[in-house]
Design an enzyme around this catalytic site. Structure first.
Site, PDB file in Angstrom:
ATOM      1  N   LYS A 214      -3.733 -43.159 -30.852  1.00 16.82           N
ATOM      2  CA  LYS A 214      -3.684 -43.208 -29.390  1.00 16.82           C
ATOM      3  C   LYS A 214      -5.019 -42.779 -28.790  1.00 16.82           C
ATOM      4  O   LYS A 214      -5.574 -43.427 -27.902  1.00 16.82           O
ATOM      5  CB  LYS A 214      -2.560 -42.300 -28.894  1.00 16.82           C
ATOM      6  CG  LYS A 214      -2.573 -42.008 -27.409  1.00 16.82           C
ATOM      7  CD  LYS A 214      -2.375 -43.234 -26.584  1.00 16.82           C
ATOM      8  CE  LYS A 214      -2.711 -42.997 -25.132  1.00 16.82           C
ATOM      9  NZ  LYS A 214      -2.604 -44.226 -24.331  1.00 16.82           N
ATOM     10  N   CYS A 268      -6.798 -40.606 -18.422  1.00 13.02           N
ATOM     11  CA  CYS A 268      -6.689 -40.983 -19.830  1.00 13.02           C
ATOM     12  C   CYS A 268      -8.047 -41.130 -20.509  1.00 13.02           C
ATOM     13  O   CYS A 268      -8.397 -40.368 -21.392  1.00 13.02           O
ATOM     14  CB  CYS A 268      -5.911 -42.280 -19.938  1.00 13.02           C
ATOM     15  SG  CYS A 268      -4.458 -42.268 -18.909  1.00 13.02           S
TER      16      CYS A 268
HETATM   17  N1  SAJ Z   1     -12.866 -49.354 -16.314  1.00 12.46           N
HETATM   18  C1  SAJ Z   1     -14.138 -49.906 -16.244  1.00 12.46           C
HETATM   19  N2  SAJ Z   1     -14.348 -51.137 -16.758  1.00 12.46           N
HETATM   20  C2  SAJ Z   1     -13.338 -51.853 -17.352  1.00 12.46           C
HETATM   21  C3  SAJ Z   1     -12.049 -51.264 -17.426  1.00 12.46           C
HETATM   22  C4  SAJ Z   1     -11.827 -50.011 -16.897  1.00 12.46           C
HETATM   23  O1  SAJ Z   1     -15.064 -49.308 -15.697  1.00 12.46           O
HETATM   24  O2  SAJ Z   1     -13.590 -52.981 -17.775  1.00 12.46           O
HETATM   25  C5  SAJ Z   1     -12.617 -48.023 -15.747  1.00 12.46           C
HETATM   26  C6  SAJ Z   1     -11.619 -48.061 -14.607  1.00 12.46           C
HETATM   27  O3  SAJ Z   1     -12.290 -48.303 -13.385  1.00 12.46           O
HETATM   28  C7  SAJ Z   1     -11.038 -46.656 -14.648  1.00 12.46           C
HETATM   29  C8  SAJ Z   1     -11.089 -46.294 -16.134  1.00 12.46           C
HETATM   30  O4  SAJ Z   1     -12.016 -47.191 -16.735  1.00 12.46           O
HETATM   31  O5  SAJ Z   1     -11.864 -45.769 -13.922  1.00 12.46           O
HETATM   32  C9  SAJ Z   1      -9.735 -46.407 -16.830  1.00 12.46           C
HETATM   33  O6  SAJ Z   1      -9.246 -47.673 -16.546  1.00 12.46           O
HETATM   34  P1  SAJ Z   1      -8.109 -48.357 -17.484  1.00 12.46           P
HETATM   35  O7  SAJ Z   1      -8.085 -49.794 -17.132  1.00 12.46           O
HETATM   36  O8  SAJ Z   1      -8.346 -47.998 -18.889  1.00 12.46           O
HETATM   37  O9  SAJ Z   1      -6.764 -47.725 -16.922  1.00 12.46           O
HETATM   38  P2  SAJ Z   1      -5.809 -46.554 -17.414  1.00 12.46           P
HETATM   39  O10 SAJ Z   1      -6.587 -45.301 -17.591  1.00 12.46           O
HETATM   40  O11 SAJ Z   1      -4.675 -46.569 -16.445  1.00 12.46           O
HETATM   41  O12 SAJ Z   1      -5.190 -47.027 -18.835  1.00 12.46           O
HETATM   42  C10 SAJ Z   1      -5.740 -46.702 -20.077  1.00 12.46           C
HETATM   43  C11 SAJ Z   1      -5.308 -47.813 -21.025  1.00 12.46           C
HETATM   44  N3  SAJ Z   1      -5.858 -47.653 -22.337  1.00 12.46           N
HETATM   45  C12 SAJ Z   1      -6.264 -48.782 -22.991  1.00 12.46           C
HETATM   46  O13 SAJ Z   1      -6.253 -49.877 -22.470  1.00 12.46           O
HETATM   47  C13 SAJ Z   1      -6.754 -48.586 -24.386  1.00 12.46           C
HETATM   48  C14 SAJ Z   1      -3.811 -47.772 -21.133  1.00 12.46           C
HETATM   49  O14 SAJ Z   1      -3.343 -48.743 -22.038  1.00 12.46           O
HETATM   50  C15 SAJ Z   1      -3.413 -46.406 -21.632  1.00 12.46           C
HETATM   51  O15 SAJ Z   1      -2.005 -46.329 -21.760  1.00 12.46           O
HETATM   52  C16 SAJ Z   1      -3.855 -45.372 -20.640  1.00 12.46           C
HETATM   53  O16 SAJ Z   1      -5.288 -45.441 -20.526  1.00 12.46           O
HETATM   54  C17 SAJ Z   1      -3.380 -44.038 -21.148  1.00 12.46           C
HETATM   55  O17 SAJ Z   1      -2.332 -43.625 -20.606  1.00 12.46           O
HETATM   56  O18 SAJ Z   1      -3.932 -43.523 -22.099  1.00 12.46           O
END
Ligand code: SAJ
Length: 434
Positions: A214, A268
């Protein structure tokens, strides 16, 4: 025959998870330490922006409350006794790089004191690898006098939903789980299968395998984003659009580049490395690349503030003469979550430099002193516009209409790829895209 599930922790994960069980016919009593949150939930109020098949989470909450299939409480004694399973979604906050396990371990102790033979404890929080089979098991056994894997079942099942897609992904995101033994794994799988109805459940050999998987799932995403932030600096130097380059690269079936943004926020991703570090440091494993990636992502708010400084200096102005409109302060697009939000770091840096900042984000309920409640007020007189999150209600596409409200000389910093330069040609705008 026990049927009810107790869900401990009613946050961004626990509330949608509770409602997912309830909607599918499994009654839930949810527990949270925050009495105001419990009161709000029982009054049918939530600020989350989740929906399921077109129905908003607040409507779902009200329906499940009315049906009697769900209610919230602060009292473990109402939820744990008589439950088939106790599902734990209490998070581990990171403070100055250190995991604070006290909220989770306090919840575990409360569960242990009420645990009954035959019950199943399923930990879904993202934890420091080894915790479930270590300190969590020890506390449960010590408080209950019962043995894990014999008198009660204990399992770890990571949760993988992305905020904004909780209900859909509780249903269709493949799940990984493991138990203290095969019996616990099977018992946990039967409970999880009540919500994960459209995806496989993978059993691992050991709970630590799922715990560290995870954390790695999130760290690899953090590293990917740091990598594209660096790619963006090179494409900018070459006069190329990073978003087009990424789109082209991703046409390769085995390439999956993410996109640069205003920094990496949320509960996360920014935390993931810090769940890994305690074990790495115990064993002298440096994790240099992962630490560097985290530093690169942490630096983005300062980098954005520097772009503003550069433009302002180029205009011969001082920060105290400049008003900055910040559009979107949530941690990611179309989210109400501002818990760990890089846009807030950018606002703080700008204010420290002496800029006047007005932020507008209709999805984030927190009443920050710099937040204004309508778009036009944010834009009025702005010399700089920082686009840091897309939200319903921010009319980016109406820029021709609202451009006159801003200052004659205007600088737009676009971290969400909202505009293409040609859309702004006739609007007297200096434009920079990350
Ligand atoms: N972000 C970017 N560029 C991207 C994607 C995201 O800058 O291309 C940034 C977003 O703006 C945000 C951060 O990253 O600030 C996190 O975004 P996220 O899309 O990862 O959203 P979370 O945190 O809600 O979800 C993540 C996911 N992890 C993965 O995809 C591996 C989700 O599946 C997890 O369940 C979650 O973390 C968690 O609960 O751990």
């Amino acid at each position: 025959m026990r049927e009810r599930v107790a869900v401990i922790g009613l946050g961004y994960i626990g509330l949608p998870l509770s409602l997912s069980f309830a909607m599918k016919g499994t009654p839930v009593i949810g527990v949270d330490a925050n009495p105001r949150l419990v009161e709000e939930i029982n009054a049918g109020i939530t600020h989350h922006l989740e929906s399921y098949q077109g129905k908003g989470i607040q409507d779902i909450l009200q329906e499940e409350l009315a049906s009697g299939r769900f209610r919230a409480t602060t009292d473990y004694r109402e939820a744990v006794p008589g439950a088939l399973a106790i599902v734990v979604t209490v998070g581990i906050p990171i403070k100055n790089g250190d995991p604070d396990t006290s909220p989770l371990l306090s919840a575990i102790a409360s569960i242990g004191e009420l645990l009954e033979p035959g019950q199943i404890v399923i930990v879904r929080s993202t934890v420091i690898p080894g915790m479930t089979g270590g300190v969590i098991r020890e506390i449960l056994e010590e408080k209950s006098g019962l043995e894990a894997g014999e008198d009660f079942d204990l399992a770890y099942c990571s949760e993988r939903i992305a905020e904004g897609r909780a209900f859909e992904e509780f249903e269709n995101m493949p799940v990984a789980l493991a138990g203290v033994n095969g019996r616990s794994a099977a018992a946990a799988e039967a409970v999880i299968a009540k919500v994960t109805t459209k995806a496989p459940i993978h059993r691992a050999s050991d709970m630590a395998v799922v715990e560290i998987s995870k954390v790695m799932e999130n760290v690899q995403r953090d590293v990917n984003i740091a990598m594209v932030q660096e790619f963006a600096r090179l494409t900018e130097a070459l006069g190329l659009d990073i978003h087009e380059v990424i789109a082209v690269a991703n046409t390769h079936k085995r390439v999956h580049l993410l996109t640069p943004g205003p920094g990496v926020g949320g509960y996360c991703l920014p935390n993931a490395l810090y769940y890994m570090l305690p074990r790495a440091e115990e064993h002298g494993v440096p994790l240099e690349l992962l630490r560097l990636a985290r530093r690169i992502n942490d630096h983005v708010p300062a980098f954005l503030a520097a772009q503003v400084d550069r433009w302002v200096k180029g205009k011969g102005k001082a920060p105290s003469d400049v008003t900055v409109a910040v559009l979107g302060i949530a941690m990611k697009d179309f989210s109400s979550d501002d818990r760990i939000s890089p846009p807030l770091d950018t606002v703080e840096r700008l204010q420290q430099s002496g800029y006047r900042v007005k932020a507008f984000d209709p999805a984030v309920p927190t009443p920050y002193p710099f937040k204004v409640e309508n778009f036009e007020e944010a834009i009025r007189g702005a010399d700089v516009i920082l686009i840091l999150a897309r939200q319903e209600g921010i009319p980016f596409e109406e820029i021709s209409r609202w451009r006159p409200l801003a200052a004659p000389e205007l600088f737009i910093v676009d971290t969400r790829n909202v505009y293409r330069p040609e859309m702004l040609a006739s609007l007297r705008v200096d434009y920079w895209k990350i």
